[in-house]
Design a protein around this motif. Sequence first.
Motif, PDB file in Angstrom:
ATOM      1  N   VAL A 169      16.450  69.213  31.540  1.00  7.26           N
ATOM      2  CA  VAL A 169      17.461  70.533  31.208  1.00  7.26           C
ATOM      3  C   VAL A 169      18.520  69.712  30.012  1.00  7.26           C
ATOM      4  N   GLU A 170      18.436  70.575  29.105  1.00  6.53           N
ATOM      5  CA  GLU A 170      19.379  70.564  28.371  1.00  6.53           C
ATOM      6  C   GLU A 170      20.259  71.724  27.982  1.00  6.53           C
ATOM      7  N   SER A 171      21.719  71.533  28.064  1.00  7.36           N
ATOM      8  CA  SER A 171      22.583  72.819  27.826  1.00  7.36           C
ATOM      9  C   SER A 171      23.581  72.459  27.025  1.00  7.36           C
ATOM     10  N   PHE A 172      24.104  73.447  26.039  1.00  7.26           N
ATOM     11  CA  PHE A 172      24.934  73.351  25.002  1.00  7.26           C
ATOM     12  C   PHE A 172      25.712  74.753  24.964  1.00  7.26           C
ATOM     13  N   ASP A 173      26.672  74.453  24.117  1.00  5.54           N
ATOM     14  CA  ASP A 173      27.546  75.701  23.934  1.00  5.54           C
ATOM     15  C   ASP A 173      27.107  76.237  22.327  1.00  5.54           C
ATOM     16  N   VAL A 174      27.111  77.383  22.245  1.00  4.93           N
ATOM     17  CA  VAL A 174      27.235  77.995  20.842  1.00  4.93           C
ATOM     18  C   VAL A 174      28.231  77.530  19.882  1.00  4.93           C
ATOM     19  N   GLU A 175      29.547  77.321  20.471  1.00  2.00           N
ATOM     20  CA  GLU A 175      30.585  76.955  19.655  1.00  2.00           C
ATOM     21  C   GLU A 175      30.471  75.506  19.477  1.00  2.00           C
ATOM     22  N   ASP A 196      14.494  93.002  21.973  1.00  2.00           N
ATOM     23  CA  ASP A 196      13.684  92.972  23.111  1.00  2.00           C
ATOM     24  C   ASP A 196      13.489  91.394  23.682  1.00  2.00           C
ATOM     25  N   GLY A 197      14.169  90.455  23.068  1.00  2.00           N
ATOM     26  CA  GLY A 197      13.974  89.096  23.601  1.00  2.00           C
ATOM     27  C   GLY A 197      12.780  88.421  22.812  1.00  2.00           C
ATOM     28  N   LYS A 198      12.153  89.137  21.790  1.00  7.53           N
ATOM     29  CA  LYS A 198      11.154  88.588  20.868  1.00  7.53           C
ATOM     30  C   LYS A 198      11.292  87.287  20.377  1.00  7.53           C
ATOM     31  N   THR A 199      12.322  86.987  19.780  1.00  3.86           N
ATOM     32  CA  THR A 199      12.601  85.701  19.149  1.00  3.86           C
ATOM     33  C   THR A 199      12.526  84.630  20.122  1.00  3.86           C
ATOM     34  N   LYS A 200      13.109  85.169  21.328  1.00  4.26           N
ATOM     35  CA  LYS A 200      13.517  83.963  22.294  1.00  4.26           C
ATOM     36  C   LYS A 200      11.845  83.735  22.875  1.00  4.26           C
ATOM     37  N   PHE A 201      11.334  84.617  23.073  1.00  4.97           N
ATOM     38  CA  PHE A 201       9.906  84.523  23.803  1.00  4.97           C
ATOM     39  C   PHE A 201       9.115  83.652  22.655  1.00  4.97           C
ATOM     40  N   THR A 202       8.958  84.002  21.436  1.00  4.74           N
ATOM     41  CA  THR A 202       8.274  83.360  20.362  1.00  4.74           C
ATOM     42  C   THR A 202       8.678  81.710  20.319  1.00  4.74           C
ATOM     43  N   ILE A 203       9.994  81.399  20.490  1.00  5.11           N
ATOM     44  CA  ILE A 203      10.476  79.937  20.665  1.00  5.11           C
ATOM     45  C   ILE A 203       9.861  79.481  21.760  1.00  5.11           C
ATOM     46  N   GLU A 204       9.900  79.771  22.951  1.00  9.37           N
ATOM     47  CA  GLU A 204       9.388  79.453  24.144  1.00  9.37           C
ATOM     48  C   GLU A 204       7.818  79.239  24.058  1.00  9.37           C
ATOM     49  N   ASN A 205       7.138  80.018  23.607  1.00  8.42           N
ATOM     50  CA  ASN A 205       5.906  80.136  23.598  1.00  8.42           C
ATOM     51  C   ASN A 205       5.051  78.901  22.536  1.00  8.42           C
ATOM     52  N   VAL A 206       5.899  78.961  21.433  1.00 16.47           N
ATOM     53  CA  VAL A 206       5.462  77.803  20.410  1.00 16.47           C
ATOM     54  C   VAL A 206       5.907  76.463  20.919  1.00 16.47           C
ATOM     55  N   THR A 207       7.153  76.304  21.482  1.00 20.72           N
ATOM     56  CA  THR A 207       7.635  74.940  21.754  1.00 20.72           C
ATOM     57  C   THR A 207       7.402  74.566  23.168  1.00 20.72           C
ATOM     58  N   LYS A 208       6.711  75.490  23.908  1.00 22.78           N
ATOM     59  CA  LYS A 208       6.405  75.260  25.477  1.00 22.78           C
ATOM     60  C   LYS A 208       7.580  74.963  26.209  1.00 22.78           C
ATOM     61  N   THR A 209       8.608  75.538  25.948  1.00 27.15           N
ATOM     62  CA  THR A 209       9.991  75.304  26.904  1.00 27.15           C
ATOM     63  C   THR A 209      10.329  76.788  27.544  1.00 27.15           C
ATOM     64  N   ILE A 211      14.002  79.069  27.913  1.00 25.48           N
ATOM     65  CA  ILE A 211      15.386  79.283  27.459  1.00 25.48           C
ATOM     66  C   ILE A 211      16.071  79.962  28.079  1.00 25.48           C
ATOM     67  N   VAL A 212      17.323  79.753  28.464  1.00 22.61           N
ATOM     68  CA  VAL A 212      18.329  80.846  29.162  1.00 22.61           C
ATOM     69  C   VAL A 212      19.463  81.035  28.375  1.00 22.61           C
ATOM     70  N   LEU A 213      19.800  82.264  28.025  1.00 22.40           N
ATOM     71  CA  LEU A 213      20.989  82.543  27.483  1.00 22.40           C
ATOM     72  C   LEU A 213      22.022  83.180  28.452  1.00 22.40           C
ATOM     73  N   ALA A 214      22.906  82.165  28.747  1.00 22.99           N
ATOM     74  CA  ALA A 214      24.165  82.693  29.621  1.00 22.99           C
ATOM     75  C   ALA A 214      25.372  82.742  28.772  1.00 22.99           C
ATOM     76  N   HIS A 219      20.791  77.083  27.672  1.00 26.20           N
ATOM     77  CA  HIS A 219      20.148  75.918  28.721  1.00 26.20           C
ATOM     78  C   HIS A 219      18.438  76.108  28.158  1.00 26.20           C
ATOM     79  N   ILE A 220      17.680  74.921  27.856  1.00 24.98           N
ATOM     80  CA  ILE A 220      16.678  74.757  27.590  1.00 24.98           C
ATOM     81  C   ILE A 220      15.941  73.678  28.460  1.00 24.98           C
ATOM     82  N   LEU A 221      14.911  74.191  29.019  1.00 25.34           N
ATOM     83  CA  LEU A 221      13.940  73.291  30.047  1.00 25.34           C
ATOM     84  C   LEU A 221      12.663  73.207  29.196  1.00 25.34           C
ATOM     85  N   GLY A 222      12.396  71.747  29.182  1.00 26.75           N
ATOM     86  CA  GLY A 222      11.042  71.033  28.890  1.00 26.75           C
ATOM     87  C   GLY A 222      11.234  69.689  28.641  1.00 26.75           C
ATOM     88  N   SER A 223       9.907  69.236  27.949  1.00 32.94           N
ATOM     89  CA  SER A 223      10.046  67.749  27.650  1.00 32.94           C
ATOM     90  C   SER A 223      10.922  67.547  26.597  1.00 32.94           C
TER      91      SER A 223
END
Length: 261
Positions: A169-175, A196-209, A211-214, A219-223
């Motif tokens: 799990v990797e976490s970073f800030d937008v700033e 409707d979260g389309k961009t986030k879902f596309t990145i998740e499906n392509v990279t197999k990760t 992503i949580v936007l808080a 936060h990104i979970l994956g290899s």
Amino acid sequence: MRIGNDKKFEKRKRKAERDFIQHNTTHHSIRSNFIKMQETRQEETMQEEFSSSESDDEMETEEPKRFAPLSENNNKSANAKVETRKVIIPLHRMTPLKDNWTKIYTPLVEHMKLQVRVNPRSKKLELRLSDQTPAVGYLQKGVDFVQAFMLGFEVDDAVALLRIDDLFVESFDVEDVKSLKGEHLSRAIGRIAGTDGKTKFTIENVTKTRIVLADRKIHILGSFGNIRIARDAVCDLILGSPPGKVYAKLRTVASRSKERF
């Protein structure tokens, strides 16, 4: 007068002879004492060396000490301090924790053989090793699983941390990427999420990760490799590149990964 002078000369001569004899005797006695002191010192050093050699021989000839085997009570007292970990429960994750408690409790207790409890006063989830835990590393895996859930990941996604070793799990800030404030910050977060979260879902499906936007945190979970690809895509969106350009990069990355495998 001559006779008186002869007597005085004889007296002086005798006195000189006596003084010479006394001086010789005192010198001889001092020398003899010095020689005796040297002899005694040599004897003492010889005795010390002999005694040290004897002690060394005794140490070499001594058998190693054998201790009695420890009993079960002693083993229990030695391992009395069981390793525990505590995870802080944020206020906004208390209700999801209650709703998904059975899903969190089951893999930790039944599969990882850990002891789990929630302390409502300190608002912490406590994990502890048990006698049936197969390995000590399972405790850290359980902590990573719980922390991933507290960050906002779904239970079904966070369980992968228990089953697969090469997930992080990797976490970073937008700033951290670009200093943005006000509407610029909200637009950057909107570009990451998409309609409707389309961009986030596309990145998740392509990279197999996952992503949580808080708010400002991401936060990104994956290899390791997949997290790097997803992080680059998210950073491009924060810097202002349009989603179409990011999609094109992701397509090329996905085609390269397919060619490798």
